[in-house]
Each structure stands twice: as C-alpha cells, then as structure tokens.
Design a protein around this motif. Structure first.
Motif, PDB file in Angstrom:
ATOM      1  N   ILE A 290       0.952  -1.203   0.016  1.00 28.29           N
ATOM      2  CA  ILE A 290       0.043   0.137  -0.155  1.00 28.29           C
ATOM      3  C   ILE A 290       0.835   1.265   0.031  1.00 28.29           C
ATOM      4  O   ILE A 290       0.566   2.244  -0.872  1.00 28.29           O
ATOM      5  CB  ILE A 290      -0.863   0.045   1.328  1.00 28.29           C
ATOM      6  N   ALA A 291       1.922   1.290   0.940  1.00 26.56           N
ATOM      7  CA  ALA A 291       2.950   2.379   0.948  1.00 26.56           C
ATOM      8  C   ALA A 291       3.614   2.610  -0.578  1.00 26.56           C
ATOM      9  O   ALA A 291       3.679   3.772  -0.925  1.00 26.56           O
ATOM     10  CB  ALA A 291       3.951   2.234   1.920  1.00 26.56           C
ATOM     11  N   ALA A 292       3.769   1.586  -1.109  1.00 30.48           N
ATOM     12  CA  ALA A 292       4.645   1.387  -2.646  1.00 30.48           C
ATOM     13  C   ALA A 292       3.540   2.030  -3.452  1.00 30.48           C
ATOM     14  O   ALA A 292       4.007   2.824  -4.270  1.00 30.48           O
ATOM     15  CB  ALA A 292       5.062   0.176  -2.835  1.00 30.48           C
ATOM     16  N   HIS A 293       2.254   1.846  -3.515  1.00 26.30           N
ATOM     17  CA  HIS A 293       1.244   2.173  -4.435  1.00 26.30           C
ATOM     18  C   HIS A 293       1.228   3.730  -4.030  1.00 26.30           C
ATOM     19  O   HIS A 293       0.927   4.360  -5.141  1.00 26.30           O
ATOM     20  CB  HIS A 293       0.032   1.395  -4.143  1.00 26.30           C
ATOM     21  N   ALA A 294       1.173   4.266  -2.804  1.00 20.27           N
ATOM     22  CA  ALA A 294       0.957   5.714  -2.816  1.00 20.27           C
ATOM     23  C   ALA A 294       2.202   6.335  -3.382  1.00 20.27           C
ATOM     24  O   ALA A 294       1.894   7.495  -3.804  1.00 20.27           O
ATOM     25  CB  ALA A 294       0.851   5.835  -1.008  1.00 20.27           C
ATOM     26  N   VAL A 295       3.218   5.822  -3.075  1.00 19.05           N
ATOM     27  CA  VAL A 295       4.753   6.553  -3.660  1.00 19.05           C
ATOM     28  C   VAL A 295       4.334   6.542  -5.195  1.00 19.05           C
ATOM     29  O   VAL A 295       4.809   7.568  -5.721  1.00 19.05           O
ATOM     30  CB  VAL A 295       5.925   5.971  -3.152  1.00 19.05           C
ATOM     31  N   ARG A 296       3.868   5.400  -5.883  1.00 21.00           N
ATOM     32  CA  ARG A 296       3.786   5.510  -7.370  1.00 21.00           C
ATOM     33  C   ARG A 296       2.702   6.389  -7.572  1.00 21.00           C
ATOM     34  O   ARG A 296       3.007   7.282  -8.703  1.00 21.00           O
ATOM     35  CB  ARG A 296       3.577   4.053  -7.592  1.00 21.00           C
ATOM     36  N   ARG A 297       1.553   6.409  -7.020  1.00 23.36           N
ATOM     37  CA  ARG A 297       0.487   7.438  -7.414  1.00 23.36           C
ATOM     38  C   ARG A 297       1.083   8.694  -7.322  1.00 23.36           C
ATOM     39  O   ARG A 297       0.598   9.708  -8.035  1.00 23.36           O
ATOM     40  CB  ARG A 297      -0.807   7.056  -6.471  1.00 23.36           C
ATOM     41  N   ALA A 298       2.026   9.156  -6.370  1.00 27.72           N
ATOM     42  CA  ALA A 298       2.508  10.518  -6.299  1.00 27.72           C
ATOM     43  C   ALA A 298       3.563  10.860  -6.982  1.00 27.72           C
ATOM     44  O   ALA A 298       3.937  11.866  -7.185  1.00 27.72           O
ATOM     45  CB  ALA A 298       2.992  10.642  -4.912  1.00 27.72           C
TER      46      ALA A 298
END
Length: 280
Positions: free
Chosen positions: A150-158
């Motif tokens: 989930i954290a990695a997905h947030a960084v990717r979305r940012a």
C-alpha cells in the motif's frame, strides 16, 4: 480435527471465539494454515465501530502469512507446504475499473477481513491467484507485505522522483513505509506526526526530519525544510479527518496530494485554496 478456533468480531468492541469447520478449498483455491496475522488500523477501526465498509459479525485480519495445507482440483501452480502471503483484494474482473486495469477500484471489490471473513482463525481458503509465495522470508515480515505494498502504491501514485520535496503526514506503519520507499527513490522527505515517540522512531530509523503538526509555527518549520516553500507533494496516511481536511494547505501551488488514510465521515476543504494550488 474437523473444527478450528475462530475469533469473531460480533459487534463493535465485542470479540468472541467460536469453533468453525476447517474449510475445504474450492477448485481454484488453496487452504492455508495461519502463522502470522497482523493487526491493521482497519481492524482496530472495525473493532471500535468506525470502519465505513464493515458489517458484523466478521472475522478480521488481512495481513496474512501461512503455509498451504491443501489445494483445489484446478490448482497446479502451488503445492502443499509452500509459505504464502495473501493479497486480500478480490476483484470481479468484469466492471469498468477492472477492464481499465484498475482492479483496486473494482465496483464489486471484496476485501478479505473486511467484506468477507479473514485471517483471525486457524485455517483460511483463498483463491490461488491471491497467494504470493514468500520463500524463506520470516512470517512476521511476510505478513507486512500487504501494508508495505500500500505504501509503495501511494509513492507510485504520487510519481515520486529524485529530489522531490515530500511531506508524509502520519508516522504509523503505512506512513513509515511511504517515507522509507520515497527516501530510497531519492526524495527529500519530512514526516509529520503529533506523537513524540513516533517522531523519535522515524528520526532514529530513517534519519529524516520530523515535525509536530500541532505545534505553533508548523508552517514556517515546514518551509524551512523545503527551501522556503511548502511541500511539492503530500501523502497523508493518518485516516484522521482534521489532518486530511487540512492537507490542501500544506502543498505549494502546483503540488499534489495522495490520500492513503480513511475515516468515517465527511471530507471537506477550502475550494478557493484548492483552486489556487491545483496544477494546470
């Protein structure tokens, strides 16, 4: 043994043990025996009655690591004895979101431990496609793959890139993961949290600057960290209504926000402030 211990959240603040039959896998499923199940903020919110997607009674638990003990007749890629982490998001594959490659936004999403019974039990049957072999990774670490993803997905979305100025709001497990991944991607990271203990942990483990958003002068302190400007990107991992409503005030003009947290209530922000800051 034909039954297993199962911990059920009957209603908010009420957990009870029950005996349930050990599941038999469907043709495309595998049954895993639990080794480690994490306790997520979602589980705490469900227990307290503040999880918006929750119905009772429910077996909690979606941060899961276990060993396969049986497989369905159509499962050929997995074998008994393999250690697995669970991908708890079951999408329909048929809706517009799924067809566009955004299965995480599935109109009919079913999350293990939220919409259907989860891992606070001894055995769980899971679609084989939602199992991830983890080899010799420690079970405690394997159970954390889900929140770290989930954290990695947030960084990717940012769309974090080297030298980005990133403010992470919230130093819980997701916020820690976001900060660590963004730091590895070369961003300049600042973490804000009201807990002195959490800030100390972030500074010690990640070596990044921390701020208390409740302190007077927070805005000035934030600008000091980012060469006199506000954050170019903000990732909010608090699930706190007040923090999320204030996030628009923390980005510079042309900046962006990614929300990871979730609360049960109404989200609002100043539309003029939002429009002043929105990118072209």
């Amino acid at each position: 043994m034909t039954t297993m211990n199962t911990l059920i959240c009957q209603q908010p603040t009420q957990l009870v043990y029950q005996q349930r039959p050990i599941p038999t896998p469907a043709a495309d499923e595998a049954v895993i025996k639990m080794i480690t199940v994490g306790i997520c903020g979602t589980d705490i919110h469900a227990w307290s009655g503040h999880q918006p997607y929750f119905s009772y009674p429910r077996v909690l638990g979606h941060e899961i690591c276990g060993d396969i003990v049986s497989v369905g007749s159509q499962v050929s890629s997995l074998r008994v004895g393999q250690r697995m982490a669970v991908i708890p998001y079951l999408s329909c594959g048929q809706c517009g979101a799924c067809h566009s490659g955004r299965s995480n936004c599935c109109e009919n999403i079913s999350v293990i431990g939220v919409h259907q019974d989860g891992g606070f039990c001894q055995y769980l049957s899971v679609p084989a496609s939602n199992l991830l072999p983890v080899g010799d990774i420690a079970p405690e670490a394997a159970a954390l793959i889900e929140p770290f993803a989930i954290a990695a997905h947030a960084v990717r979305r940012a769309a974090i890139v080297a030298d980005d100025h990133l403010l992470v709001v919230g130093a819980g497990p997701i916020g820690l993961g976001v900060a660590a991944i963004a730091l590895a991607d070369g961003a300049r990271v600042v973490v804000a949290d009201t807990s002195e203990q959490r800030r100390a942990h972030v500074a010690q483990v990640l070596g990044v600057a921390t701020l208390d958003p409740a302190q007077a002068g927070f805005d000035a302190a934030l600008r000091e960290q980012f060469d006199g400007r506000l954050a170019a990107k903000v990732i909010d991992a608090t699930g706190n209504q007040r923090a999320m409503n204030n996030t628009v005030n923390l980005i510079r003009h042309g900046g962006s926000i990614v929300f990871v947290g979730l609360f049960k209530g109404e989200f609002s922000f100043s539309d003029p402030e939002f429009h002043k800051r929105k990118p072209p």
